[in-house]
Design a protein around this motif. Structure first.
Motif, PDB file in Angstrom:
ATOM      1  N   ALA A   1       2.967  21.195  -5.631  1.00  0.00           N
ATOM      2  CA  ALA A   1       2.122  20.244  -6.101  1.00  0.00           C
ATOM      3  C   ALA A   1       0.669  20.849  -6.144  1.00  0.00           C
ATOM      4  O   ALA A   1       0.131  21.878  -5.878  1.00  0.00           O
ATOM      5  N   CYS A   2      -0.190  19.706  -6.555  1.00  0.00           N
ATOM      6  CA  CYS A   2      -1.710  20.015  -6.640  1.00  0.00           C
ATOM      7  C   CYS A   2      -2.535  18.815  -6.267  1.00  0.00           C
ATOM      8  O   CYS A   2      -1.893  17.784  -6.232  1.00  0.00           O
ATOM      9  N   VAL A   3      -3.710  19.083  -5.885  1.00  0.00           N
ATOM     10  CA  VAL A   3      -4.674  18.084  -5.762  1.00  0.00           C
ATOM     11  C   VAL A   3      -4.895  17.371  -7.130  1.00  0.00           C
ATOM     12  O   VAL A   3      -5.252  18.003  -8.160  1.00  0.00           O
ATOM     13  N   PHE A   4      -4.690  16.166  -7.327  1.00  0.00           N
ATOM     14  CA  PHE A   4      -4.759  15.298  -8.780  1.00  0.00           C
ATOM     15  C   PHE A   4      -5.986  15.572  -9.374  1.00  0.00           C
ATOM     16  O   PHE A   4      -6.132  15.897 -10.493  1.00  0.00           O
ATOM     17  N   SER A   5      -7.232  15.598  -8.578  1.00  0.00           N
ATOM     18  CA  SER A   5      -8.434  15.436  -9.336  1.00  0.00           C
ATOM     19  C   SER A   5      -9.555  15.694  -8.324  1.00  0.00           C
ATOM     20  O   SER A   5      -9.393  15.742  -7.185  1.00  0.00           O
ATOM     21  N   ASP A   6     -10.912  16.075  -8.568  1.00  0.00           N
ATOM     22  CA  ASP A   6     -11.718  16.309  -7.591  1.00  0.00           C
ATOM     23  C   ASP A   6     -11.898  14.966  -6.816  1.00  0.00           C
ATOM     24  O   ASP A   6     -12.146  14.008  -7.354  1.00  0.00           O
ATOM     25  N   GLN A   7     -11.978  15.240  -5.278  1.00  0.00           N
ATOM     26  CA  GLN A   7     -12.095  14.121  -4.568  1.00  0.00           C
ATOM     27  C   GLN A   7     -13.106  14.420  -3.297  1.00  0.00           C
ATOM     28  O   GLN A   7     -13.104  15.585  -3.035  1.00  0.00           O
TER      29      GLN A   7
ATOM     30  N   GLY B   1     -12.875   4.957   8.047  1.00  0.00           N
ATOM     31  CA  GLY B   1     -11.402   4.507   7.756  1.00  0.00           C
ATOM     32  C   GLY B   1     -10.593   5.770   7.499  1.00  0.00           C
ATOM     33  O   GLY B   1     -10.861   6.931   7.581  1.00  0.00           O
ATOM     34  N   VAL B   2      -9.542   5.395   7.149  1.00  0.00           N
ATOM     35  CA  VAL B   2      -8.537   6.223   6.766  1.00  0.00           C
ATOM     36  C   VAL B   2      -8.593   6.942   5.350  1.00  0.00           C
ATOM     37  O   VAL B   2      -9.294   6.293   4.439  1.00  0.00           O
ATOM     38  N   GLN B   3      -8.362   8.274   5.355  1.00  0.00           N
ATOM     39  CA  GLN B   3      -8.996   8.827   4.049  1.00  0.00           C
ATOM     40  C   GLN B   3      -7.786   9.345   3.417  1.00  0.00           C
ATOM     41  O   GLN B   3      -6.699   9.871   4.028  1.00  0.00           O
ATOM     42  N   LYS B   4      -7.683   9.064   2.258  1.00  0.00           N
ATOM     43  CA  LYS B   4      -6.574   9.436   1.574  1.00  0.00           C
ATOM     44  C   LYS B   4      -6.684  10.423   0.051  1.00  0.00           C
ATOM     45  O   LYS B   4      -7.782  10.520  -0.388  1.00  0.00           O
ATOM     46  N   ILE B   5      -5.641  11.053  -0.054  1.00  0.00           N
ATOM     47  CA  ILE B   5      -5.812  12.233  -1.173  1.00  0.00           C
ATOM     48  C   ILE B   5      -4.698  11.899  -2.266  1.00  0.00           C
ATOM     49  O   ILE B   5      -3.535  11.663  -1.878  1.00  0.00           O
ATOM     50  N   LEU B   6      -5.152  11.875  -3.457  1.00  0.00           N
ATOM     51  CA  LEU B   6      -4.140  11.897  -4.575  1.00  0.00           C
ATOM     52  C   LEU B   6      -3.651  13.264  -4.825  1.00  0.00           C
ATOM     53  O   LEU B   6      -4.535  14.095  -5.197  1.00  0.00           O
ATOM     54  N   LEU B   7      -2.377  13.444  -5.013  1.00  0.00           N
ATOM     55  CA  LEU B   7      -1.454  14.566  -5.230  1.00  0.00           C
ATOM     56  C   LEU B   7      -0.789  14.202  -6.507  1.00  0.00           C
ATOM     57  O   LEU B   7      -0.434  13.194  -6.699  1.00  0.00           O
ATOM     58  N   ARG B   8      -0.302  15.558  -6.980  1.00  0.00           N
ATOM     59  CA  ARG B   8       0.624  15.399  -8.215  1.00  0.00           C
ATOM     60  C   ARG B   8       1.598  16.482  -8.077  1.00  0.00           C
ATOM     61  O   ARG B   8       1.243  17.820  -7.897  1.00  0.00           O
ATOM     62  N   LEU B   9       2.787  16.053  -8.387  1.00  0.00           N
ATOM     63  CA  LEU B   9       3.897  17.050  -8.270  1.00  0.00           C
ATOM     64  C   LEU B   9       3.734  17.989  -9.270  1.00  0.00           C
ATOM     65  O   LEU B   9       3.793  17.547 -10.671  1.00  0.00           O
ATOM     66  N   LEU B  10       4.004  19.158  -9.209  1.00  0.00           N
ATOM     67  CA  LEU B  10       4.147  20.171 -10.528  1.00  0.00           C
ATOM     68  C   LEU B  10       5.565  20.656 -10.524  1.00  0.00           C
ATOM     69  O   LEU B  10       5.799  21.354 -11.391  1.00  0.00           O
ATOM     70  N   GLU B  11       6.549  19.971  -9.922  1.00  0.00           N
ATOM     71  CA  GLU B  11       7.940  20.331 -10.408  1.00  0.00           C
ATOM     72  C   GLU B  11       8.610  18.880  -9.894  1.00  0.00           C
ATOM     73  O   GLU B  11       8.277  18.154  -8.977  1.00  0.00           O
ATOM     74  N   SER B  12       9.908  18.851 -10.434  1.00  0.00           N
ATOM     75  CA  SER B  12      10.777  17.413 -10.100  1.00  0.00           C
ATOM     76  C   SER B  12      11.395  18.035  -8.641  1.00  0.00           C
ATOM     77  O   SER B  12      11.617  18.997  -8.222  1.00  0.00           O
ATOM     78  N   ILE B  13      11.436  16.729  -8.015  1.00  0.00           N
ATOM     79  CA  ILE B  13      12.272  16.651  -6.900  1.00  0.00           C
ATOM     80  C   ILE B  13      13.432  15.605  -6.570  1.00  0.00           C
ATOM     81  O   ILE B  13      13.264  14.674  -7.531  1.00  0.00           O
ATOM     82  N   GLN B  14      14.310  15.940  -5.871  1.00  0.00           N
ATOM     83  CA  GLN B  14      15.191  15.171  -5.736  1.00  0.00           C
ATOM     84  C   GLN B  14      15.386  14.403  -4.389  1.00  0.00           C
ATOM     85  O   GLN B  14      15.049  14.905  -3.177  1.00  0.00           O
ATOM     86  N   VAL B  15      15.428  13.074  -4.425  1.00  0.00           N
ATOM     87  CA  VAL B  15      15.299  12.378  -2.982  1.00  0.00           C
ATOM     88  C   VAL B  15      16.566  11.326  -2.915  1.00  0.00           C
ATOM     89  O   VAL B  15      16.529  10.630  -3.710  1.00  0.00           O
ATOM     90  N   GLY B  16      17.367  11.990  -2.138  1.00  0.00           N
ATOM     91  CA  GLY B  16      18.767  10.942  -2.302  1.00  0.00           C
ATOM     92  C   GLY B  16      19.446  11.486  -3.495  1.00  0.00           C
ATOM     93  O   GLY B  16      19.625  12.302  -3.986  1.00  0.00           O
TER      94      GLY B  16
END
Length: 163
Positions: free
Chosen positions: A8-14, A23-38
């Motif tokens: 995966a990667c960091v989606f944009s400059d943050q 407060g709570v800090q959040k990071i936007l990420l982007r999958l670089l490959e498909s994954i299977q969940v269930g």
């Protein structure tokens, strides 16, 4: 849940801020490959939100769920950096924190020892000045304790299922 390492990667400059009242800090990420969940295939380029915590020169990030086809899907993923260690390496952030805390300690002591012998008017003016200085240094002290972490967009990370 998909086994193994997920690219995966960091989606944009943050920019993340850690300190009092941030407060709570959040990071936007982007999958670089498909994954299977269930039974569900989550396509590449799907955006994920990770919750970040600042540690010793590493940013620990966990992903607890994602949204796909308007459904919330529970996952349990941890972020690993390209060095194979858990979290994102943030070199220098610890030194910055230490420097800021030292400066804030110094500013916390500024203006607390003003004492002039004189009339009541002079004493009132001195007390008012002391209050202004203490409030300003308290504000500066809190600002100085805030650590800023900048992340570059497209920075490669890996997601691993938390067992």
């Amino acid at each position: 849940m998909h086994q193994g390492v997920i690219k995966a990667c960091v989606f944009s400059d943050q920019i993340l801020l850690f300190g009092e009242n941030t407060g709570v800090q959040k990071i936007l990420l982007r999958l670089l490959e498909s994954i299977q969940v269930g039974d569900i295939i989550i396509p590449r380029n799907t955006l994920l939100t990770g919750v970040a915590k600042q540690g010793n020169e590493r940013l620990t990030v966990t992903v607890d769920n994602l949204i796909h086809d308007n459904k919330i899907i529970n996952v349990s993923l941890k972020v690993y950096d390209m060095d194979g260690l858990e979290g994102i390496n943030t070199p220098g952030s610890q030194e910055i924190t230490s420097t800021k805390e030292t400066v804030s300690t110094l500013t916390g002591n500024m203006g607390t020892s003003i004492n002039l012998n004189g009339s009541a008017g002079q004493q009132l003016a001195t007390d008012l000045a002391r209050g202004v200085i203490q409030n300003a240094t308290s504000y500066l002290g809190k600002k100085m304790k805030t650590t800023k972490v900048s992340l570059r967009g497209n920075y490669i990370i890996y997601l691993i299922a938390d067992k």
